[in-house]
Design a protein around this motif. Structure first.
Motif, short mmCIF file in Angstrom:
data_model
loop_
_atom_site.label_atom_id
_atom_site.label_comp_id
_atom_site.label_asym_id
_atom_site.label_seq_id
_atom_site.Cartn_x
_atom_site.Cartn_y
_atom_site.Cartn_z
N ASN A 77 0.82 -1.20 0.00
CA ASN A 77 0.00 0.00 0.00
C ASN A 77 0.87 1.26 0.00
O ASN A 77 1.76 1.42 0.82
CB ASN A 77 -0.93 0.00 1.21
N GLY A 78 0.59 2.14 -0.95
CA GLY A 78 1.31 3.40 -1.02
C GLY A 78 0.43 4.55 -1.45
O GLY A 78 0.90 5.67 -1.61
N GLY A 79 -0.86 4.25 -1.69
CA GLY A 79 -1.78 5.29 -2.12
C GLY A 79 -1.87 5.40 -3.63
O GLY A 79 -1.10 4.78 -4.37
N TYR A 80 -2.84 6.19 -4.07
CA TYR A 80 -3.13 6.35 -5.50
C TYR A 80 -1.90 6.81 -6.28
O TYR A 80 -1.61 6.31 -7.38
CB TYR A 80 -4.27 7.36 -5.64
N GLY A 81 -1.15 7.74 -5.70
CA GLY A 81 0.03 8.25 -6.38
C GLY A 81 1.08 7.18 -6.62
O GLY A 81 1.76 7.19 -7.65
N SER A 82 1.21 6.25 -5.69
CA SER A 82 2.20 5.18 -5.86
C SER A 82 1.81 4.24 -6.99
O SER A 82 2.67 3.71 -7.70
CB SER A 82 2.38 4.40 -4.56
N VAL A 83 0.49 4.04 -7.18
CA VAL A 83 0.03 3.22 -8.30
C VAL A 83 0.37 3.90 -9.62
O VAL A 83 0.88 3.27 -10.55
CB VAL A 83 -1.49 2.96 -8.20
N LEU A 84 0.10 5.21 -9.70
CA LEU A 84 0.44 5.95 -10.91
C LEU A 84 1.95 5.93 -11.16
O LEU A 84 2.41 5.74 -12.29
CB LEU A 84 -0.06 7.39 -10.81
N GLN A 85 2.73 6.13 -10.10
CA GLN A 85 4.18 6.17 -10.25
C GLN A 85 4.72 4.85 -10.78
O GLN A 85 5.46 4.81 -11.79
CB GLN A 85 4.83 6.49 -8.90
N ASP A 86 4.36 3.75 -10.11
CA ASP A 86 4.87 2.45 -10.50
C ASP A 86 4.42 2.08 -11.91
O ASP A 86 5.18 1.48 -12.69
CB ASP A 86 4.40 1.37 -9.51
N SER A 87 3.18 2.41 -12.25
CA SER A 87 2.65 2.03 -13.55
C SER A 87 3.27 2.86 -14.68
O SER A 87 3.77 2.32 -15.67
CB SER A 87 1.12 2.19 -13.56
N ILE A 88 3.24 4.17 -14.55
CA ILE A 88 3.72 5.04 -15.62
C ILE A 88 5.21 4.84 -15.85
O ILE A 88 5.69 4.87 -17.00
CB ILE A 88 3.38 6.51 -15.31
N VAL A 95 6.82 13.00 -10.83
CA VAL A 95 6.99 12.41 -9.50
C VAL A 95 5.70 12.63 -8.72
O VAL A 95 5.27 13.78 -8.52
CB VAL A 95 8.19 13.03 -8.75
N PHE A 96 5.09 11.53 -8.28
CA PHE A 96 3.80 11.61 -7.61
C PHE A 96 3.96 11.50 -6.10
O PHE A 96 4.75 10.69 -5.60
CB PHE A 96 2.89 10.47 -8.08
N PRO A 97 3.22 12.30 -5.35
CA PRO A 97 3.23 12.16 -3.89
C PRO A 97 2.67 10.79 -3.49
O PRO A 97 1.82 10.22 -4.18
CB PRO A 97 2.29 13.28 -3.41
N GLN A 98 3.15 10.29 -2.38
CA GLN A 98 2.72 8.97 -1.89
C GLN A 98 1.78 9.15 -0.69
O GLN A 98 1.82 10.16 0.01
CB GLN A 98 3.94 8.15 -1.46
N LYS A 99 0.94 8.16 -0.49
CA LYS A 99 0.07 8.09 0.69
C LYS A 99 -0.92 9.26 0.78
O LYS A 99 -1.34 9.64 1.87
CB LYS A 99 0.92 8.05 1.98
N VAL A 100 -1.28 9.86 -0.35
CA VAL A 100 -2.29 10.90 -0.36
C VAL A 100 -3.25 10.65 -1.52
O VAL A 100 -2.93 9.92 -2.46
CB VAL A 100 -1.69 12.32 -0.49
N SER A 101 -4.41 11.28 -1.45
CA SER A 101 -5.39 11.21 -2.54
C SER A 101 -5.21 12.40 -3.48
O SER A 101 -4.36 13.26 -3.27
CB SER A 101 -6.80 11.21 -1.96
N TYR A 102 -6.02 12.43 -4.53
CA TYR A 102 -6.09 13.55 -5.48
C TYR A 102 -4.83 13.72 -6.32
O TYR A 102 -4.56 14.81 -6.83
CB TYR A 102 -6.41 14.86 -4.75
#
Length: 335
Positions: free
Chosen positions: A67-78, A178-185
């Motif tokens: 678990n790392g939040g929405y931003g971590s999903v975007l980061q790892d995927s992109i 670079v996406f923030p981790q553990k936050v929404s939006y």
């Protein structure tokens, strides 16, 4: 055959909804795509459902991560994407049957970096569908089916709906964010920084995605005071990644951040349990201060809905000696 589109599906506690999302993807009239269903440490049975679908169709890939939040999903995927385009479909939402085909053809025919379409808001209690245009009702300067290339016009799209619904991104414009981790939006971070790299963009005026607007647990129903910190974390990430040497070019994006700051003040009025005394008001003050070095760029922007009173608030919020007073005034207006 290498997929032309990757559909990223961030997953966390959505076992009740994920089947409808995946069904809509497998029903697409466009075939050359893959689905990355990224389980962000979800404690429910979402992944078991994804694996069931993956066993039936090899285009669906189940990806597990801590678990790392929405931003971590975007980061790892992109970071790992190799397809020409990608689209984000949240797991409680779904696509029109021809969404990928229409967005892909639209982007290819017009050689776009970013294609933007409309959506339906869907309300869980009765299934009512509400057509939502991505473009603001007051904006007349941007027309459907027209390619925009001038930075000022491209960046006007930042005033559109910022959610990921019915947006097809060329992968290259999102690399390096670079996406923030553990936050929404953090979808706002993606959209704003992708626009800063976009050379060609157009608007397709038809609804191609369905957004389950009011389900419990999604960001639209979030009333935690800490959402203010999430908003400002994304705000700060954008501000830090916009190249300072291109400030003149990115005037409209800085203006959009000013609009976002005003929105954050409005949300603070709704969610704060101890107005003007909690930790979050200090974060808003800091956000305003961080935007003040770009006030001259912001002052250069005039939109079709700009009024004399909005200019007064703009100057007051972005002037150091009056900033706190205007922050409080905006918040009080919505209390």
């Amino acid at each position: 055959m290498k997929p032309e589109i990757t559909v990223i599906v961030p997953i966390y506690n959505v076992e009740r909804y994920i089947r409808k999302c995946l069904d809509s993807l497998l029903a697409q009239t466009f075939a050359n795509f893959e689905v990355w269903a990224v389980d962000d440490g979800s404690p429910d049975n979402s992944t078991e459902i994804v694996l069931e679908y993956a066993a039936k169709d090899q285009r669906i890939k189940s990806i597990l991560k801590e678990n790392g939040g929405y931003g971590s999903v975007l980061q790892d995927s992109i970071d790992r994407l190799e397809s020409k385009y990608f689209l984000i479909c949240d797991p409680d939402d779904w696509l029109a049957r021809d969404a990928l085909e229409k967005l892909y053809n639209f982007a290819e025919e017009k050689q776009l970096d970013l294609a933007v379409a409309d959506k339906y808001n869907v309300y869980e209690e009765d299934g009512e569908e509400e057509y939502v245009k991505s473009i603001p009702s007051w904006m007349q300067s941007i027309k459907a089916d027209t390619v925009y290339t001038a930075p000022e016009d491209v960046q006007k799209f930042s005033l559109f709906e910022v959610t990921p619904h019915a947006k097809l991104y060329k992968t290259s414009i999102a690399k390096g964010i670079v996406f923030p981790q553990k936050v929404s939006y953090t979808d706002f971070v993606l959209y704003m920084l992708a626009l800063s790299k976009t050379k060609r963009i157009a608007y397709d005026q038809e609804a191609l995605a369905y957004y389950l607007k009011n389900r419990p647990g999604n960001t639209a129903t979030d009333v935690r005071p800490s959402v203010i910190k999430d908003y400002l974390t994304g705000f700060d990430a954008i501000l830090k990644q916009l190249p300072q040497e291109q400030a003149d070019r990115n005037q409209v994006l800085y203006y959009r951040l000013f609009i976002q700051l005003r929105y954050i003040c409005k949300q603070y009025a709704k969610v704060s349990k101890d107005p003007f005394k909690d930790e979050y008001i200090k974060l808003i003050y800091q956000g305003a201060a961080s935007l003040q070095p770009y006030r001259q760029e912001i002052y250069q922007v005039t939109m079709e809905n700009t009024t004399k009173s909005s200019r007064i608030f703009q100057h007051g919020l972005l002037t150091p000696v009056t900033s706190h007073w205007f922050v409080k005034k905006i918040i009080k207006k919505f209390m």
